[in-house]
Design a protein around this motif. Structure first.
Motif, mmCIF file in Angstrom:
data_model
loop_
_atom_site.group_PDB
_atom_site.id
_atom_site.type_symbol
_atom_site.label_atom_id
_atom_site.label_comp_id
_atom_site.label_asym_id
_atom_site.label_seq_id
_atom_site.Cartn_x
_atom_site.Cartn_y
_atom_site.Cartn_z
ATOM 1 N N UNK A 42 -12.538 7.219 6.913
ATOM 2 C CA UNK A 42 -12.034 5.868 6.728
ATOM 3 C C UNK A 42 -11.046 5.447 7.805
ATOM 4 N N UNK A 43 -10.440 4.260 7.627
ATOM 5 C CA UNK A 43 -9.570 3.669 8.649
ATOM 6 C C UNK A 43 -8.411 4.575 9.054
ATOM 7 N N UNK A 44 -7.997 4.421 10.313
ATOM 8 C CA UNK A 44 -6.891 5.216 10.837
ATOM 9 C C UNK A 44 -6.289 4.492 12.032
ATOM 10 N N UNK A 45 -5.108 4.919 12.418
ATOM 11 C CA UNK A 45 -4.445 4.385 13.598
ATOM 12 C C UNK A 45 -4.687 5.329 14.774
ATOM 13 N N UNK A 46 -4.401 4.840 15.974
ATOM 14 C CA UNK A 46 -4.535 5.678 17.155
ATOM 15 C C UNK A 46 -3.639 6.905 17.061
ATOM 16 N N UNK A 52 -4.902 14.352 15.002
ATOM 17 C CA UNK A 52 -6.007 15.170 14.497
ATOM 18 C C UNK A 52 -6.844 15.758 15.634
ATOM 19 N N UNK A 53 -6.956 15.006 16.718
ATOM 20 C CA UNK A 53 -7.804 15.439 17.817
ATOM 21 C C UNK A 53 -7.058 16.186 18.911
ATOM 22 N N UNK A 54 -5.726 16.216 18.807
ATOM 23 C CA UNK A 54 -4.937 16.882 19.832
ATOM 24 C C UNK A 54 -4.973 16.165 21.161
ATOM 25 N N UNK A 55 -5.005 14.829 21.105
ATOM 26 C CA UNK A 55 -5.099 14.006 22.300
ATOM 27 C C UNK A 55 -3.882 13.107 22.437
ATOM 28 N N UNK A 56 -3.722 12.530 23.611
ATOM 29 C CA UNK A 56 -2.667 11.566 23.871
ATOM 30 C C UNK A 56 -2.992 10.255 23.163
ATOM 31 N N UNK A 57 -1.972 9.629 22.554
ATOM 32 C CA UNK A 57 -2.192 8.385 21.817
ATOM 33 C C UNK A 57 -2.736 7.286 22.714
ATOM 34 N N UNK A 58 -2.231 7.197 23.942
ATOM 35 C CA UNK A 58 -2.719 6.185 24.865
ATOM 36 C C UNK A 58 -4.195 6.354 25.190
ATOM 37 N N UNK A 59 -4.614 7.607 25.350
ATOM 38 C CA UNK A 59 -6.024 7.880 25.626
ATOM 39 C C UNK A 59 -6.899 7.471 24.448
ATOM 40 N N UNK A 60 -6.461 7.818 23.241
ATOM 41 C CA UNK A 60 -7.220 7.457 22.050
ATOM 42 C C UNK A 60 -7.279 5.941 21.886
ATOM 43 N N UNK A 61 -6.181 5.257 22.163
ATOM 44 C CA UNK A 61 -6.155 3.797 22.061
ATOM 45 C C UNK A 61 -7.163 3.169 23.017
ATOM 46 N N UNK A 62 -7.255 3.721 24.226
ATOM 47 C CA UNK A 62 -8.207 3.180 25.202
ATOM 48 C C UNK A 62 -9.636 3.337 24.702
ATOM 49 N N UNK A 63 -9.961 4.490 24.125
ATOM 50 C CA UNK A 63 -11.309 4.720 23.621
ATOM 51 C C UNK A 63 -11.586 3.887 22.364
ATOM 52 N N UNK A 64 -10.570 3.653 21.563
ATOM 53 C CA UNK A 64 -10.745 2.776 20.398
ATOM 54 C C UNK A 64 -11.120 1.367 20.844
ATOM 55 N N UNK A 65 -10.441 0.873 21.849
ATOM 56 C CA UNK A 65 -10.773 -0.465 22.354
ATOM 57 C C UNK A 65 -12.191 -0.503 22.920
ATOM 58 N N UNK A 66 -12.584 0.580 23.546
ATOM 59 C CA UNK A 66 -13.934 0.661 24.110
ATOM 60 C C UNK A 66 -14.973 0.629 22.992
ATOM 61 N N UNK A 67 -14.735 1.377 21.925
ATOM 62 C CA UNK A 67 -15.655 1.372 20.785
ATOM 63 C C UNK A 67 -15.720 -0.007 20.140
ATOM 64 N N UNK A 78 -4.656 -7.495 8.486
ATOM 65 C CA UNK A 78 -3.772 -7.489 7.332
ATOM 66 C C UNK A 78 -3.149 -6.143 7.046
ATOM 67 N N UNK A 79 -3.309 -5.215 7.967
ATOM 68 C CA UNK A 79 -2.753 -3.876 7.780
ATOM 69 C C UNK A 79 -2.145 -3.413 9.092
ATOM 70 N N UNK A 80 -0.992 -2.804 9.022
ATOM 71 C CA UNK A 80 -0.354 -2.314 10.228
ATOM 72 C C UNK A 80 0.496 -3.386 10.899
ATOM 73 N N UNK A 81 0.869 -3.113 12.132
ATOM 74 C CA UNK A 81 1.712 -4.013 12.913
ATOM 75 C C UNK A 81 1.063 -4.240 14.271
ATOM 76 N N UNK A 82 1.700 -5.084 15.082
ATOM 77 C CA UNK A 82 1.179 -5.334 16.424
ATOM 78 C C UNK A 82 1.174 -4.065 17.270
ATOM 79 N N UNK A 83 2.127 -3.184 16.999
ATOM 80 C CA UNK A 83 2.229 -1.956 17.795
ATOM 81 C C UNK A 83 1.398 -0.813 17.201
ATOM 82 N N UNK A 84 1.073 -0.902 15.931
ATOM 83 C CA UNK A 84 0.333 0.171 15.265
ATOM 84 C C UNK A 84 -0.819 -0.426 14.485
ATOM 85 N N UNK A 85 -1.949 -0.551 15.155
ATOM 86 C CA UNK A 85 -3.114 -1.185 14.544
ATOM 87 C C UNK A 85 -4.000 -0.157 13.836
ATOM 88 N N UNK A 86 -4.615 -0.594 12.747
ATOM 89 C CA UNK A 86 -5.563 0.240 12.018
ATOM 90 C C UNK A 86 -6.974 -0.147 12.429
#
Length: 202
Positions: A42-46, A52-67, A78-86
């Motif tokens: 289910x839903x998660x933040x970067x 969980x993946x042992x990765x850098x948050x910035x790297x995961x955020x970039x791949x999330x945007x790509x997906x 309606x969930x999270x903040x501008x800095x912490x998106x779900x």
């Protein structure tokens, strides 16, 4: 060969047939891991995914945007903040027909990577189950089985797969329905394929 990474009940959710662009958007080891976690848990933040993946948050955020750009996931409004998106997966079952890419040399690398990563995910799920501690009532009903003595034509193999998909559909809880008390998420993995005999003959 047709891959059904997320085989749904026939009427449960719409299907999207992956084209060359969307395949290249998904065919990356980390993106496939991210998508699997969002699909299974289910839903998660970067930040949570990175932990969980042992990765850098910035790297995961970039791949999330790509997906998201390729339509596999979307922001949960309606969930999270501008800095912490779900993020959550888009409720569409992705269908891959490998025949679509047979005459497209530019997509062969992405297709090979995707299929190998997909099989690795299946393997990892099984090994995790075997390594985990489960009560006997669950351990005794799981199975890791194979049958290698079938002799089928292409039409018979297709019929076998269709029948198996129909069985899974009958046991899948539909939209808006509640699972039985005590039910846990269950993964059913199906691999069916022809095998060449010794010497290379079909």
């Amino acid at each position: 060969m047709t891959e059904h990474p997320e085989q749904p009940p026939p009427s449960a959710r719409p299907q999207r047939r992956l084209d060359a662009r969307s395949l290249r958007g998904l065919a990356h080891p980390l993106r496939m891991q991210i998508f699997e976690l969002l699909n299974l848990d289910g839903p998660a933040t970067a930040t949570r995914l990175a932990e969980r993946l042992g990765e850098n948050t910035g790297t995961v955020s970039w791949h999330l945007r790509h997906l998201a750009e390729h339509g596999f996931i979307e922001e949960e409004t309606g969930r999270g903040t501008k800095r912490e998106r779900w993020w959550r997966r888009v409720p569409v079952a992705n269908r891959l027909d490998t025949a679509d890419f047979r005459d497209d040399p530019a997509s062969r690398g992405a297709l090979a990577l995707y299929l190998h990563e997909l099989v690795q995910q299946y393997f990892n799920r099984v090994t995790s189950y075997l390594d985990e501690e489960w009560e006997d009532e669950w351990r005794n009903v799981g199975t890791v089985s194979d049958w290698s003595n079938l002799r089928l034509t292409p039409g018979q193999l297709q019929s076998l797969n269709d029948e198996l998909f129909a069985v899974i559909a009958r046991h899948t809880v539909g939209e808006g329905s509640e699972p039985e008390p005590g039910a846990l998420p269950v993964v059913v993995q199906l691999q069916s394929f022809p095998r060449r005999t010794e010497g290379g003959a079909a």
